[in-house]
Design a protein around this motif. Structure first.
Motif, mmCIF file in Angstrom:
data_model
loop_
_atom_site.group_PDB
_atom_site.id
_atom_site.type_symbol
_atom_site.label_atom_id
_atom_site.label_comp_id
_atom_site.label_asym_id
_atom_site.label_seq_id
_atom_site.Cartn_x
_atom_site.Cartn_y
_atom_site.Cartn_z
ATOM 1 N N ASP A 1 -0.007 26.121 79.663
ATOM 2 C CA ASP A 1 0.892 26.086 80.982
ATOM 3 C C ASP A 1 0.904 27.638 81.319
ATOM 4 N N ASN A 2 0.022 28.155 82.159
ATOM 5 C CA ASN A 2 0.259 29.287 82.381
ATOM 6 C C ASN A 2 1.346 29.872 83.197
ATOM 7 N N ALA A 3 1.885 28.927 83.856
ATOM 8 C CA ALA A 3 3.421 29.413 84.447
ATOM 9 C C ALA A 3 4.365 29.569 83.465
ATOM 10 N N LYS A 4 4.160 29.002 82.142
ATOM 11 C CA LYS A 4 5.127 29.180 81.174
ATOM 12 C C LYS A 4 4.572 29.908 79.976
ATOM 13 N N ASN A 5 3.366 30.657 80.017
ATOM 14 C CA ASN A 5 2.931 31.585 79.245
ATOM 15 C C ASN A 5 2.726 30.710 77.962
ATOM 16 N N THR A 6 2.382 29.685 77.836
ATOM 17 C CA THR A 6 2.477 28.948 76.629
ATOM 18 C C THR A 6 1.205 27.915 76.347
ATOM 19 N N ALA B 1 4.057 30.500 72.454
ATOM 20 C CA ALA B 1 4.691 31.281 73.629
ATOM 21 C C ALA B 1 4.236 32.809 73.456
ATOM 22 N N ALA B 2 3.594 33.133 74.754
ATOM 23 C CA ALA B 2 3.132 34.680 74.944
ATOM 24 C C ALA B 2 3.976 35.475 75.841
ATOM 25 N N SER B 3 3.990 36.639 75.302
ATOM 26 C CA SER B 3 4.442 37.760 76.231
ATOM 27 C C SER B 3 3.691 38.308 77.334
ATOM 28 N N GLY B 4 3.925 38.975 78.273
ATOM 29 C CA GLY B 4 2.882 39.605 79.166
ATOM 30 C C GLY B 4 2.787 38.916 80.574
ATOM 31 N N ILE C 1 -9.266 27.441 74.050
ATOM 32 C CA ILE C 1 -9.053 27.147 75.566
ATOM 33 C C ILE C 1 -9.424 28.402 76.424
ATOM 34 N N PHE C 2 -10.159 28.118 77.518
ATOM 35 C CA PHE C 2 -10.137 29.385 78.338
ATOM 36 C C PHE C 2 -11.041 28.459 79.512
ATOM 37 N N GLY C 3 -10.271 27.923 80.126
ATOM 38 C CA GLY C 3 -11.197 26.994 81.320
ATOM 39 C C GLY C 3 -11.521 25.775 80.747
ATOM 40 N N ILE C 4 -12.241 25.749 79.787
ATOM 41 C CA ILE C 4 -12.568 24.383 79.119
ATOM 42 C C ILE C 4 -12.043 24.371 77.537
ATOM 43 N N ALA C 5 -12.097 23.316 76.860
ATOM 44 C CA ALA C 5 -11.387 23.425 75.379
ATOM 45 C C ALA C 5 -12.551 23.110 74.583
ATOM 46 N N ASN C 6 -12.429 23.720 73.270
ATOM 47 C CA ASN C 6 -13.400 23.460 72.344
ATOM 48 C C ASN C 6 -12.745 23.153 71.012
#
Length: 122
Positions: free
Chosen positions: A70-75, A23-26, A51-56
């Motif tokens: 899940d960007n809506a959950k910052n997770t 879980a990330a803040s911000g 992960i940034f768009g695609i996964a490696n």
């Protein structure tokens, strides 16, 4: 920088599955590249997934681990299947603003979680 908190580690038998969470803040989480690293006993910290768009993925986990966010959950998550004793390590979540072509190197990340222990028994 963001604050990162991992969870979900534990003890699992070989062949089992586990999911780690970070879980990330911000408020700009979607602009961060996220990664998982691990550090086994007596070993250097090594890249697991990004992960940034695609996964490696590292070759050692490709086909067994899945990183997602899940960007809506910052997770960000790491689903780990078919676990092996050699996966035993402390798993760290890492973040950096935007993408870097050197995403597999710990030095490009400026935010780290405290780590969560995964132990895989044979």
């Amino acid at each position: 920088q963001v604050q990162l908190v991992e969870s979900g580690g534990g003890l699992v038998q070989a062949g089992g599955s586990l999911r780690l969470s970070c879980a990330a803040s911000g408020r700009t989480f979607d602009s961060y590249a996220m990664a998982w690293f691990r550090q086994g006993p007596g070993k250097e910290r090594e890249f697991v997934a990004h992960i940034f768009g695609i996964a490696n993925y590292a070759d050692s986990v490709k086909g067994r681990f899945t990183i997602s966010r899940d960007n809506a959950k910052n997770t960000v998550y790491l689903q780990m299947n078919n676990l092996k004793p050699e996966d035993t390590a402390v798993y760290y979540c890492a973040a950096r603003k935007y993408y870097s072509g050197s995403f597999y190197q710990p030095s490009v990340y400026d935010s780290w979680g405290q780590g969560t222990q995964l132990t895989v028994s044979s």
